[in-house]
Motif scaffolding. Structure first.
Motif, short mmCIF file in Angstrom:
data_model
loop_
_atom_site.label_atom_id
_atom_site.label_comp_id
_atom_site.label_asym_id
_atom_site.label_seq_id
_atom_site.Cartn_x
_atom_site.Cartn_y
_atom_site.Cartn_z
N GLU A 166 0.83 -1.21 0.00
CA GLU A 166 0.00 0.00 0.00
C GLU A 166 0.86 1.25 0.00
O GLU A 166 0.56 2.24 -0.67
CB GLU A 166 -0.91 -0.01 1.22
CG GLU A 166 -1.99 -1.08 1.15
CD GLU A 166 -2.67 -1.30 2.48
OE1 GLU A 166 -3.74 -1.93 2.48
OE2 GLU A 166 -2.14 -0.87 3.53
N SER A 204 -7.64 1.43 5.50
CA SER A 204 -7.30 0.60 4.34
C SER A 204 -8.47 -0.34 4.07
O SER A 204 -8.50 -1.48 4.54
CB SER A 204 -6.01 -0.19 4.58
OG SER A 204 -5.68 -0.95 3.44
N VAL A 205 -9.43 0.14 3.30
CA VAL A 205 -10.69 -0.59 3.09
C VAL A 205 -10.45 -1.85 2.27
O VAL A 205 -11.00 -2.92 2.58
CB VAL A 205 -11.72 0.32 2.40
CG1 VAL A 205 -13.01 -0.44 2.14
CG2 VAL A 205 -11.99 1.54 3.26
N ASP A 206 -9.64 -1.78 1.22
CA ASP A 206 -9.40 -2.94 0.38
C ASP A 206 -8.74 -4.06 1.19
O ASP A 206 -9.12 -5.23 1.09
CB ASP A 206 -8.52 -2.56 -0.81
CG ASP A 206 -8.23 -3.75 -1.72
OD1 ASP A 206 -9.14 -4.16 -2.45
OD2 ASP A 206 -7.10 -4.26 -1.70
N ARG A 207 -7.75 -3.69 2.00
CA ARG A 207 -7.08 -4.70 2.82
C ARG A 207 -8.06 -5.31 3.82
O ARG A 207 -8.05 -6.52 4.07
CB ARG A 207 -5.88 -4.08 3.55
CG ARG A 207 -5.19 -5.02 4.51
CD ARG A 207 -3.77 -4.59 4.87
NE ARG A 207 -3.59 -3.19 4.99
CZ ARG A 207 -3.36 -2.53 6.15
NH1 ARG A 207 -3.32 -3.19 7.29
NH2 ARG A 207 -3.16 -1.23 6.17
N TRP A 258 -11.30 -5.69 3.49
CA TRP A 258 -12.21 -6.60 2.79
C TRP A 258 -11.52 -7.93 2.50
O TRP A 258 -12.09 -8.99 2.69
CB TRP A 258 -12.70 -5.96 1.50
CG TRP A 258 -13.80 -6.74 0.84
CD1 TRP A 258 -13.68 -7.70 -0.14
CD2 TRP A 258 -15.19 -6.68 1.14
NE1 TRP A 258 -14.89 -8.21 -0.48
CE2 TRP A 258 -15.85 -7.61 0.29
CE3 TRP A 258 -15.94 -5.92 2.03
CZ2 TRP A 258 -17.23 -7.78 0.33
CZ3 TRP A 258 -17.31 -6.10 2.06
CH2 TRP A 258 -17.94 -7.02 1.21
N ARG A 259 -10.29 -7.87 2.02
CA ARG A 259 -9.55 -9.10 1.68
C ARG A 259 -9.28 -9.94 2.93
O ARG A 259 -9.35 -11.17 2.88
CB ARG A 259 -8.25 -8.76 0.95
CG ARG A 259 -8.48 -8.16 -0.43
CD ARG A 259 -7.19 -7.74 -1.11
NE ARG A 259 -7.46 -7.08 -2.37
CZ ARG A 259 -7.72 -7.70 -3.51
NH1 ARG A 259 -7.73 -9.03 -3.54
NH2 ARG A 259 -7.95 -7.03 -4.61
N GLN A 295 -17.68 -7.70 8.59
CA GLN A 295 -17.53 -7.28 7.20
C GLN A 295 -18.69 -6.37 6.78
O GLN A 295 -18.53 -5.50 5.92
CB GLN A 295 -17.46 -8.51 6.30
CG GLN A 295 -17.03 -8.21 4.87
CD GLN A 295 -16.89 -9.47 4.05
OE1 GLN A 295 -17.58 -10.46 4.27
NE2 GLN A 295 -15.97 -9.46 3.09
#
Length: 376
Positions: free
Chosen positions: A72, A175-178, A180-181, A206
């Motif tokens: 990131e 860190s929204v993407d992290r 979610w993953r 989630q």
């Protein structure tokens, strides 16, 4: 290349000068050598404009400061694992190592997760990004090369709990993407471990990502789906947690009646006693005091005057080590006072929320503070 650093800095509301100040403070506290202030100004500008690569020396400082992973921060893919020349020999070595993981090693994973949870509660998530990244990598490595179900399930259960914690930390750090993953990783691990409590909990958390992202109705659908996931195998405390989460998400979606009904179910299903940890799932902290704080949060979101009593009671009883929870409480009290037109009281609590959000580096709480500031 430096877009990740700029985004992480902006998420905290820091200027480049503030970032430089934080770099110097971090280095001073840890007796590290860094460039002069004038040189750092040049470095930061060049890092963010892609004219200079961030060296590992400075990346190791920036990651905990802004709560970003290396990928990131640098705006590139994670570093690939180096492949050994003899693939079969290396594979068998890893399989043998995974096979030898004992119960004590799994307990070590769980103990490390608990330590990171405690540090997160007291210090915030941003400074733990390197530790959590390494912790998850170690468990994923162990699970990847564990062959038999008897070896895989305990590791998968430990991974499900750790990944859920890592996801919430990532969400708090912006860190929204992290986030979610990590939730997807937690769900996969829980499914492999046949651990429905961990699966439902990961789904429930989630749902907050969807709510924060502006999809409140979808968030409500997900939390309700979590409640239906092997509901007969869920513990009473987890059912209470899921109902309280549904109430909060319904309140955020403007579904007042649904929020009140879910809140009622939560109050009715809470197990008796002062115990806070779910014996079947240590990730869930919930007793009457915690639920009272949650009730105050939901009522504040609904603009209900009854919120005030719950929130002030919780402010007095909340464990002082739950720093992020206290930031949320002050936000709730700000909202409750605003709904009653009590501007000075609202300002006082908002200032406390701002200080605590800054102390923990919580981007999530900082956003809420900004929204409430716009109402003053």
């Amino acid at each position: 290349m430096g877009q990740g650093l700029r985004a992480a800095r902006n998420a905290r509301g820091w200027s480049q000068e503030r970032l430089i100040f934080e770099i110097e403070g971090y280095a001073r506290r840890r007796l590290l050598d860094v460039a002069s202030t004038a040189s750092l100004r040049t470095y930061v500008s060049e890092w963010e404009n892609g004219r200079r690569a961030i060296s590992e020396r400075y990346a190791a400082i920036l990651r905990p400061l802004v709560g970003a992973t290396d990928a990131e921060l640098r705006g590139g893919p994670e570093r690939p694992t180096v492949q050994q020349p003899d693939g079969y020999e290396d594979l068998l070595s890893r399989i043998d190592s995974a096979r030898n993981i004992s119960e004590s090693m799994v307990q070590t994973f769980l103990d490390q997760t608990e330590l990171l949870r405690t540090m997160d509660r007291q210090m915030g998530a941003a400074g733990l990004v390197d530790q959590m990244t390494g912790h998850l990598a170690a468990m994923e490595e162990a699970l990847t090369f564990a062959v038999l179900p008897s070896a895989r399930r305990p590791i998968a259960t430990a991974l499900a709990g750790a990944a859920t914690l890592a996801a919430w930390q990532a969400l708090d750090a912006g860190s929204v993407d992290r986030a979610w993953r990590h939730y997807e990783l937690a769900k996969r691990a829980a499914q492999e471990a046949d651990a429905p409590l961990y699966l439902a909990h990961a789904m429930g958390e989630q749902a907050y990502v969807l709510s924060d992202a502006g999809r409140p109705k979808m968030a409500v659908e997900l939390i309700r789906d979590a409640q239906r996931t092997h509901s007969e195998r869920q513990s009473p405390r987890l059912r209470t947690w899921l109902s309280a989460a549904e109430a909060e998400l319904c309140a955020a979606a403007g579904m007042s009646d649904d929020a009140q009904r879910a809140l009622g179910r939560a109050m009715e299903s809470l197990p008796d006693g002062e115990e806070t940890r779910d014996p079947d799932m240590p990730s869930v902290f919930l007793n009457a005091d915690h639920l009272g704080r949650w009730r105050g949060n939901v009522l504040a979101l609904l603009g209900d005057a009854a919120a005030m009593g719950d929130l002030y009671t919780s402010l007095q009883s909340t464990d002082p080590t739950f720093v992020r929870a206290k930031a949320g409480l002050h936000c709730d009290l700000t909202q409750a006072h605003l709904s009653r037109g009590e501007v000075e009281e609202a300002r006082s609590h908002l200032q406390q929320a701002r200080l605590l959000a800054s102390r923990t580096g919580s981007v999530r709480h900082r956003r809420r503070v900004e929204l409430l500031t716009g109402r003053l």
